[in-house]
Design an enzyme around this catalytic site. Structure first.
Site, PDB file in Angstrom:
ATOM      1  N   GLU A  46       0.864  -1.198   0.000  1.00 54.52           N
ATOM      2  CA  GLU A  46       0.000   0.000   0.000  1.00 54.52           C
ATOM      3  C   GLU A  46       0.902   1.251   0.000  1.00 54.52           C
ATOM      4  O   GLU A  46       1.964   1.262   0.632  1.00 54.52           O
ATOM      5  CB  GLU A  46      -0.826  -0.020   1.300  1.00 54.52           C
ATOM      6  CG  GLU A  46      -1.659   1.231   1.560  1.00 54.52           C
ATOM      7  CD  GLU A  46      -2.283   1.234   2.976  1.00 54.52           C
ATOM      8  OE1 GLU A  46      -1.663   0.703   3.926  1.00 54.52           O
ATOM      9  OE2 GLU A  46      -3.401   1.768   3.117  1.00 54.52           O
ATOM     10  N   ASN A 106      -7.191   5.933  -1.874  1.00 55.61           N
ATOM     11  CA  ASN A 106      -6.072   5.056  -1.554  1.00 55.61           C
ATOM     12  C   ASN A 106      -6.230   3.853  -2.497  1.00 55.61           C
ATOM     13  O   ASN A 106      -7.120   3.023  -2.307  1.00 55.61           O
ATOM     14  CB  ASN A 106      -6.153   4.649  -0.074  1.00 55.61           C
ATOM     15  CG  ASN A 106      -4.921   3.897   0.384  1.00 55.61           C
ATOM     16  OD1 ASN A 106      -4.149   3.388  -0.420  1.00 55.61           O
ATOM     17  ND2 ASN A 106      -4.748   3.821   1.692  1.00 55.61           N
ATOM     18  N   LYS A 123      -9.433   1.635  -1.926  1.00 53.94           N
ATOM     19  CA  LYS A 123      -9.635   1.094  -0.567  1.00 53.94           C
ATOM     20  C   LYS A 123     -10.997   1.481   0.008  1.00 53.94           C
ATOM     21  O   LYS A 123     -11.357   2.676   0.046  1.00 53.94           O
ATOM     22  CB  LYS A 123      -8.512   1.612   0.334  1.00 53.94           C
ATOM     23  CG  LYS A 123      -8.504   1.070   1.749  1.00 53.94           C
ATOM     24  CD  LYS A 123      -7.260   1.566   2.490  1.00 53.94           C
ATOM     25  CE  LYS A 123      -7.126   1.067   3.887  1.00 53.94           C
ATOM     26  NZ  LYS A 123      -5.877   1.534   4.532  1.00 53.94           N
ATOM     27  N   GLU A 142      -6.568   8.622   7.749  1.00 54.97           N
ATOM     28  CA  GLU A 142      -7.014   8.169   6.415  1.00 54.97           C
ATOM     29  C   GLU A 142      -8.388   8.733   6.047  1.00 54.97           C
ATOM     30  O   GLU A 142      -8.653   9.034   4.894  1.00 54.97           O
ATOM     31  CB  GLU A 142      -7.035   6.646   6.348  1.00 54.97           C
ATOM     32  CG  GLU A 142      -5.658   6.060   6.189  1.00 54.97           C
ATOM     33  CD  GLU A 142      -5.692   4.610   5.747  1.00 54.97           C
ATOM     34  OE1 GLU A 142      -6.177   4.330   4.642  1.00 54.97           O
ATOM     35  OE2 GLU A 142      -5.231   3.773   6.514  1.00 54.97           O
ATOM     36  N   CYS A 168      -4.693  -3.072   2.915  1.00 61.31           N
ATOM     37  CA  CYS A 168      -4.411  -2.953   4.340  1.00 61.31           C
ATOM     38  C   CYS A 168      -5.580  -3.297   5.252  1.00 61.31           C
ATOM     39  O   CYS A 168      -5.875  -4.451   5.472  1.00 61.31           O
ATOM     40  CB  CYS A 168      -3.833  -1.583   4.673  1.00 61.31           C
ATOM     41  SG  CYS A 168      -3.082  -1.612   6.328  1.00 61.31           S
ATOM     42  N   ASN A 193       0.306  -0.944   5.349  1.00 64.90           N
ATOM     43  CA  ASN A 193       1.190  -0.134   6.205  1.00 64.90           C
ATOM     44  C   ASN A 193       0.568  -0.224   7.587  1.00 64.90           C
ATOM     45  O   ASN A 193      -0.433   0.449   7.880  1.00 64.90           O
ATOM     46  CB  ASN A 193       1.181   1.346   5.793  1.00 64.90           C
ATOM     47  CG  ASN A 193       1.942   1.642   4.517  1.00 64.90           C
ATOM     48  OD1 ASN A 193       2.918   2.384   4.510  1.00 64.90           O
ATOM     49  ND2 ASN A 193       1.475   1.093   3.413  1.00 64.90           N
TER      50      ASN A 193
HETATM   51  N1  CDV Z   1      -3.065   1.374   6.583  1.00 66.77           N
HETATM   52  C1  CDV Z   1      -3.953   0.786   7.391  1.00 66.77           C
HETATM   53  O1  CDV Z   1      -5.082   0.578   7.010  1.00 66.77           O
HETATM   54  N2  CDV Z   1      -3.542   0.447   8.642  1.00 66.77           N
HETATM   55  C2  CDV Z   1      -4.387  -0.164   9.633  1.00 66.77           C
HETATM   56  C3  CDV Z   1      -3.978   0.268  11.009  1.00 66.77           C
HETATM   57  C4  CDV Z   1      -4.676   1.471  11.445  1.00 66.77           C
HETATM   58  C5  CDV Z   1      -4.240  -0.761  12.055  1.00 66.77           C
HETATM   59  C6  CDV Z   1      -4.407  -1.682   9.541  1.00 66.77           C
HETATM   60  O2  CDV Z   1      -5.505  -2.238   9.582  1.00 66.77           O
HETATM   61  O3  CDV Z   1      -3.352  -2.300   9.462  1.00 66.77           O
END
Ligand code: CDV
Length: 308
Positions: A46, A106, A123, A142, A168, A193
Site C-alpha cells: 500500500e 487510496n 480502498k 485516512e 491494508c 502499512n
Molecule cells: N493502513 C492501514 O489501514 N492500517 C491499519 C492500522 C490502522 C491498524 C491496519 O488495519 O493495518
C-alpha cells in the site's frame, strides 16, 4: 487453470525526503531480483511510492497533494511499467490517487504481463479519523485524506487466474474476502502499512499485531479457498515503526512464504491455482451451503444493535 510464480516485494521504509525516483529505483531492484527467481507477478505494498502520510495532520492542500499521483503511469512511475513489460512480469502496487475531478483515493492497480493496467481497486475500509485526535500517540488520518473506494470489490481474469485486490485494513474484514470469493477469486493481492504499535492501546505489541494480521489473511484464504498475498511497507518511517510480516497464504490457509525482515525483501511462492478448486467445490461450495435468507443483517446494518 494456471500455475505460476508469485512474488511479494516487501518494502522497507520510505522517508519524506526520498524522491519518487529513489523509491522507484528500489522497486525496480526488487523486480530484477524477482525476475531472477522466476517471478511472473509481483505485489508491492500500500502507498508504495510515499510515506504512510496519514500519520501526520496537515491543513495545507498543496502539502497533502504532493503525496498523490495524478496519472498512472506518470513520468516517475513509467520505468516500473517499462521494465515489467520487458521482463514479462505482471505487477500490483498501491499509491495515493488524485482523479481529474480532484477526488482522493487510496488505490492499487494491477497489470498484465505486457504492462497494461487491467485492474484498479480503491480502498473501502478506511480506518482512523478525520480530525486531529489528542488522545492518540500518533495520528491515523485516512478518513481525512481519502474518500472510501467507489469501485466495489471487482475481480479480473488476468493471465488465466481470477484476481482481486484489497488494501491494508480491508484484510481484517471477512466481507472483503467473501465479496471476492463470491466471484470465484483465486488470488487476493493486498498491500499494507501497519504501525508496529497501537496508537490507542500501548499494551498491544508487535507480536499481537503480527498475529492478527496473519490470522485475518489465513482465515480469508481458507474460507474462500484462495491464495492471499499480503505485503508490508515496514521499518521506521518518519520516526514511526511499521511492522513487516509479509506472507503468501495458500487456499488451505497455510503460510507458504514469509518475510523475516523489516527491509526491502522479496518472498516467492509457486502457486498452483488448481488447488483453489477443492475448497470451492466442497466445504466452501457457496451455492450449496450458504444460507443467504439469514444474512440480511450483514448488508442492512453497519453497527451493533443490542435488542436483548
Ligand atoms: N493502513 C492501514 O489501514 N492500517 C491499519 C492500522 C490502522 C491498524 C491496519 O488495519 O493495518
Amino acid at each position: 487453470m494456471a500455475e505460476f510464480v508469485v512474488g511479494g516485494a516487501q518494502m522497507g521504509p520510505n522517508q519524506k525526503a526520498d524522491s519518487r525516483k529513489m523509491i522507484v529505483a528500489r522497486m525496480l531492484a526488487l523486480m530484477e531480483e524477482a525476475a531472477g527467481r522466476g517471478v511472473e507477478l509481483v505485489v508491492y505494498p500500500e502507498l508504495a511510492l510515499t510515506t504512510f502520510f496519514p500519520r501526520w495532520y496537515m491543513e495545507n492542500e498543496a502539502e497533502v497533494d504532493a503525496f498523490f499521483e495524478t496519472e498512472m503511469p506518470g513520468p516517475e512511475t513509467a520505468p516500473l511499467f517499462e521494465r515489467a513489460r520487458e521482463l514479462r512480469m505482471a505487477i500490483s502496487f498501491g499509491y495515493a490517487e488524485k482523479t481529474p475531478e480532484g477526488r482522493h483515493f487510496n488505490t492499487s492497480i494491477l497489470t498484465d504481463r505486457a504492462g497494461n493496467i487491467v485492474g484498479k481497486y480503491r480502498k473501502i475500509h478506511l480506518p482512523g479519523h478525520s480530525e486531529y485526535d489528542t488522545e492518540r500517540a500518533f495520528q491515523h488520518l485516512e478518513k481525512r485524506y481519502f474518500e472510501p473506494g467507489d469501485l466495489g470489490f471487482p475481480v479480473w481474469r488476468n493471465e488465466g487466474v481470477i484476481m482481486g485486490m484489497a488494501i491494508c485494513n480491508d484484510r481484517r474484514w471477512p466481507e472483503t474476502y467473501r465479496c471476492l470469493g463470491l466471484q470465484g477469486v483465486e488470488l487476493v493481492m493486498l498491500g499494507y502499512n501497519t504501525p508496529s504499535v497501537n496508537s490507542q492501546m500501548s499494551a498491544e505489541g508487535l507480536k499481537e499485531r503480527l498475529f492478527h494480521s496473519e490470522l485475518s489473511m489465513q482465515a480469508g484464504a481458507y474460507q474462500n479457498s484462495t491464495y492471499v498475498v499480503g505485503i508490508a511497507k515496514a521499518g521506521v518511517e518518519d520516526g514511526h515503526p511499521l511492522m513487516g510480516g509479509s506472507i503468501i497464504v495458500d487456499p488451505d490457509g497455510f503460510v507458504v512464504a514469509r518475510a523475516e525482515s523489516e527491509e526491502d525483501e522479496l518472498i516467492v511462492a509457486s502457486c498452483d491455482f488448481a488447488k483453489c478448486a477443492f475448497g470451492k467445490s466442497t466445504i466452501f461450495d457457496f451455492a450449496r451451503h450458504r444460507r443467504i435468507e439469514h444474512y440480511q443483517r450483514i448488508t442492512e446494518q453497519a453497527g451493533v444493535i443490542v435488542e436483548v
